[in-house]
Design an enzyme around this catalytic site. Structure first.
Site, PDB file in Angstrom:
ATOM      1  CG  HIS A 144      -2.226  -0.420   1.194  1.00  0.00           C
ATOM      2  ND1 HIS A 144      -2.876  -1.364   1.693  1.00  0.00           N
ATOM      3  CD2 HIS A 144      -3.199   0.146   0.156  1.00  0.00           C
ATOM      4  CE1 HIS A 144      -3.987  -1.488   1.352  1.00  0.00           C
ATOM      5  NE2 HIS A 144      -4.333  -0.460   0.506  1.00  0.00           N
ATOM      6  CB  CYS A 159      10.497  -2.246 -29.853  1.00  0.00           C
ATOM      7  SG  CYS A 159      10.781  -4.014 -30.489  1.00  0.00           S
TER       8      CYS A 159
END
Ligand code: PEP
Ligand code: MG
Length: 565
Positions: free
Chosen positions: A198, A495
Site C-alpha cells: 500500500h 523496441c
C-alpha cells in the site's frame, strides 16, 4: 533499537540500501511516526455502575476517529481518498462496534473492549485470506487511533512537520500514507514492505520518492539529515549538505522537465526521432494514447492469447487488432506477429515440451512447421487495417536468416501491408544488410538480442549483469543494424527495454536508430532526455560506449557526455 540524535555522528555519510519504488531524490530532516499507544491488559473489571461511562467513551472515540478519517478523505484524491474512506467505514463497522460494546458491557475498560473486538475481527479477516487479510493492518490502525483517543493521547501516526521532511518508518498504516502531503514529505523510506505494498502504491500516486525494505533504517533517528534516492534505492545518512541539496534540486528540475514534455520526439537541435509505445491490447493502446507517444512501436499480439487453449478465429483476432489501430488512428502502429514460445508459450502454437524453449521452435520458426497460424493472423491484421483505414507496419519476431525475412515479407506484401522484421538473434544483426534487402524496416528487440548475444537467460536474476542492455557487445550489434539501415535509407528502431532507459536511448539515437519504443510510462522520460541533448552529443556518446568493454564503463562514458558530469 533506535539511536539517539547524538549517536548519528557514527553514521555520517553512511549509505543504506533498499528496494527503489518511486524514482526521484529527496533531501531533508528525518521525521518518524508517533508511537502507537501501549495498552495495559491487566486492568481490573470495571464496576457495573461505571460501564455506561466506558461505553460512551468508546462510542465517542470511534465516532471521532471515523470523522477525522472522513475529513482527510475529503481533502485527498484518487487511491488515497479511497483508502481513507474505506478506513473511516471500518471505524463504524457495526459488527466491530457491537463486539467491542459487548466486551465493555461485560466489564472491560473502553480501550480493552476495542482491542478485544479487533483481535476477534482480525482473526476472521486472516482466516478469509487474500484481500480480506490485507485489511488487518488497517483495522489495527483504527484500534490504535481509538485507544489513543480514549486515553486522551495525540493521534498516533505521522506528525505534521514544520518544514519539508523525509519520513522514515518500519512500515506505514495505509491511513497514514494516504494522508501524506507531498509538499511536506519529500521522501519516504521504510524498513519493511515491498514494491507492491500500500505504501508503495500511494507513494507512486503522490510522486513521493520512495525506497522500501531498507536494512538498518531503525538506526537513523528523527532529526537526522537524510538523502533518499528512489531510483537507486540508496539512503545517505547525514550527507554533504551542498551536494545533497544540489542533487535534490536537479531531481525536481528533471521531474518538471519530464512532466512538461509533450513531444514530438527530437534532439535539442531538432533531429526527429519517433518516440513510440509498446502495448499489448486495446486498453493498453488507449492508455498509451494519453501520453505523448506518437504511435505504437511494438504491439505484442501473443500477449492477447496467453490463456487460450485454441487458436482464436480470424474475425476474433481482427476485432482485437482493430482496437489498437483505432486507438492510434492515422498514426504509426507496428504489429508484431505471434512471438509464441519460451517465456510466452501459447497452448495452440507451441510444442508442449522442449528441452530448451528459448532456443526452440518459437516466434517465426512456428511458421516453418505450420504456416497456417501465421497466414490466418496476417489475414486478421489485413482485415483490421481495412476496417480501421489504417496502414500498419507488420513485423516478425526471432528472424535468424535472410530467407526467413524474404518468405515473411512476401506474405505481408500479398496482403498489401508493409513488412519488417525484428533483430533479436545475433545472426540477423550480423547480416542486417542482407535481411534488410527483403523488408522495409527493422526493429531491434534488445531483450532477446542481449539474451542470445551473452548466452544468458533473460529471466535469470543471477545473470542480470550479463543481460544488461548496456553490454558493449549488444550495443555493437545494434550499431551494425543501424548502419545497415542508414546505408539504404530504411528505418531501424529499438523496441526492447534499452529504449526505456533515457541515457541509453540517446546513445541508440547516436548509433543511427530512427525510433524508440518503450512502455508508455517511460515515454516522457525518454522524450525529455532526448530533447535536452544535441545529435552530435548522442553520436559522441555512442562512440564512447563502443570503445568500452563493460556495461558500467559504458554507462559512465555516456553519462560524462550526455549528463555533463
Ligand atoms: C525484445 O526481445 O527485446 C522484445 C522487444 O521482444 P519481447 O520482449 O517481447 O521478447
Ligand atoms: Mg523478443
Amino acid at each position: 533499537m533506535t539511536r539517539s540524535a547524538e549517536d548519528v555522528q557514527g553514521l555520517q555519510g553512511t549509505t543504506l540500501h533498499g528496494t527503489p519504488v518511486v524514482p526521484g531524490v529527496g533531501y531533508g530532516r528525518a521525521i518518524r511516526p508517533g508511537v502507537r499507544p501501549a495498552l495495559r491488559v491487566d486492568q481490573p473489571e470495571v464496576p457495573e455502575a461505571d460501564r455506561p461511562d466506558q461505553l460512551e467513551k468508546f462510542r465517542l472515540a470511534a465516532t471521532t476517529v471515523a470523522q477525522r478519517l472522513r475529513e482527510r478523505a475529503a481533502n485527498a484524491s484518487g487511491a488515497a481518498a479511497e483508502v481513507l474512506s474505506a478506513n473511516a467505514a471500518m471505524a463504524t463497522d457495526r459488527a466491530w462496534l457491537r463486539s467491542a460494546e459487548k466486551s465493555i458491557k461485560a466489564g472491560a475498560e473502553a480501550g480493552i473492549g476495542a482491542a478485544t473486538a479487533t483481535d476477534w475481527f482480525a482473526g476472521m479477516l486472516e482466516k478469509a485470506g487474500g484481500l480480506m487479510a490485507e485489511r488487518v493492518t488497517d483495522l489495527r490502525d483504527i484500534r490504535d487511533r481509538v485507544i489513543a483517543e480514549i486515553a486522551g493521547l495525540p493521534e498516533p501516526g505521522i506528525p505534521m512537520p514544520d518544514e519539508p521532511s523525509i519520513l522514515l518508518a518500519d512500515d506505514l498504516a495505509p491511513a497514514d500514507t494516504a494522508g501524506l502531503d507531498p509538499t511536506l514529505i519529500l521522501g519516504l523510506a521504510t524498513s519493511l514492505g515491498g514494491p507492491t505494498s500500500h505504501t508503495a502504491i500511494i507513494a507512486r500516486q503522490l510522486g513521493i520518492p520512495c525506497v522500501v525494505a531498507v536494512g538498518e533504517l531503525d538506526d537513523v533517528p528523527a532529526g537526522t539529515a537524510v538523502l533518499i534516492d528512489g531510483t537507486t534505492g540508496e539512503i545517505v545518512v547525514a550527507p554533504n549538505e551542498a551536494a545533497a541539496t544540489e542533487r535534490a534540486q536537479q531531481s525536481r528540475a528533471d521531474a518538471a522537465r519530464i512532466a512538461g514534455w509533450a513531444g514530438p520526439g527530437a534532439t535539442l537541435d531538432g533531429r526527429p526521432v519517433d518516440i513510440l509505445a509498446n502495448v499489448q491490447d486495446g486498453a493498453g493502446a488507449r492508455a498509451a494514447r494519453a501520453t505523448a507517444a506518437e504511435g505504437v512501436g511494438l504491439f505484442r499480439t501473443e500477449l492477447c492469447f496467453l490463456d487460450r487453449a485454441t487458436e482464436p478465429t480470424v474475425a476474433e483476432q481482427a476485432d482485437i487488432y482493430a482496437e489498437v489501430l483505432d486507438a492510434f488512428a492515422a498514426k504509426k502502429v507496428v504489429v508484431r506477429t505471434l512471438d509464441a514460445g519460451s517465456d510466452k508459450p501459447l497452448k495452440f502454437a507451441n510444442h508442449a515440451a522442449e528441452a530448451n524453449p528459448a532456443l526452440g521452435v518459437r516466434g517465426i520458426r512456428i511458421a516453418e512447421r505450420d504456416s497456417g497460424i501465421l497466414d490466418r493472423q496476417l489475414d486478421a491484421i489485413a482485415a483490421a487495417a481495412a476496417r480501421s483505414g489504417a496502414e500498419p507496419w507488420v513485423m516478425a519476431p526471432m528472424i535468424s536468416t535472410a530467407a526467413e525475412a524474404a518468405s515473411f515479407a512476401a506474405k505481408v506484401r500479398e496482403r498489401g501491408l508493409k513488412p519488417g522484421v525484428m533483430i533479436e538473434v545475433p545472426a540477423a544483426a550480423l547480416l542486417a544488410d542482407q535481411v534488410l534487402a527483403h523488408v522495409e524496416f527493422l526493429s531491434i528487440g534488445t531483450n532477446d538480442l542481449a539474451q542470445y548475444t551473452m548466452a544468458a537467460d533473460r529471466m535469470s536474476a543471477d545473470l542480470a549483469a550479463l543481460t544488461d542492455p548496456w553490454q558493449p557487445a549488444v550495443v555493437k550489434l545494434v550499431a551494425m543494424a543501424a548502419t545497415a539501415g542508414a546505408a539504404v535509407g530504411k528505418p531501424v528502431g529499438v523496441c526492447g527495454e534499452a529504449a526505456a532507459d533515457p541515457l541509453l536511448a540517446c546513445v541508440l539515437v547516436g548509433l543511427g536508430i530512427t525510433s524508440l519504443s518503450c512502455a508508455a510510462a517511460a515515454v516522457a522520460a525518454v522524450g525529455a532526455k532526448l530533447a535536452s541533448v544535441t545529435f552530435d552529443d548522442c553520436v559522441a556518446a555512442a562512440a564512447a560506449v563502443l570503445a568500452t568493454a563493460d556495461p558500467l564503463a559504458a554507462r559512465a562514458a555516456a553519462g560524462e557526455i550526455l549528463n555533463g558530469s
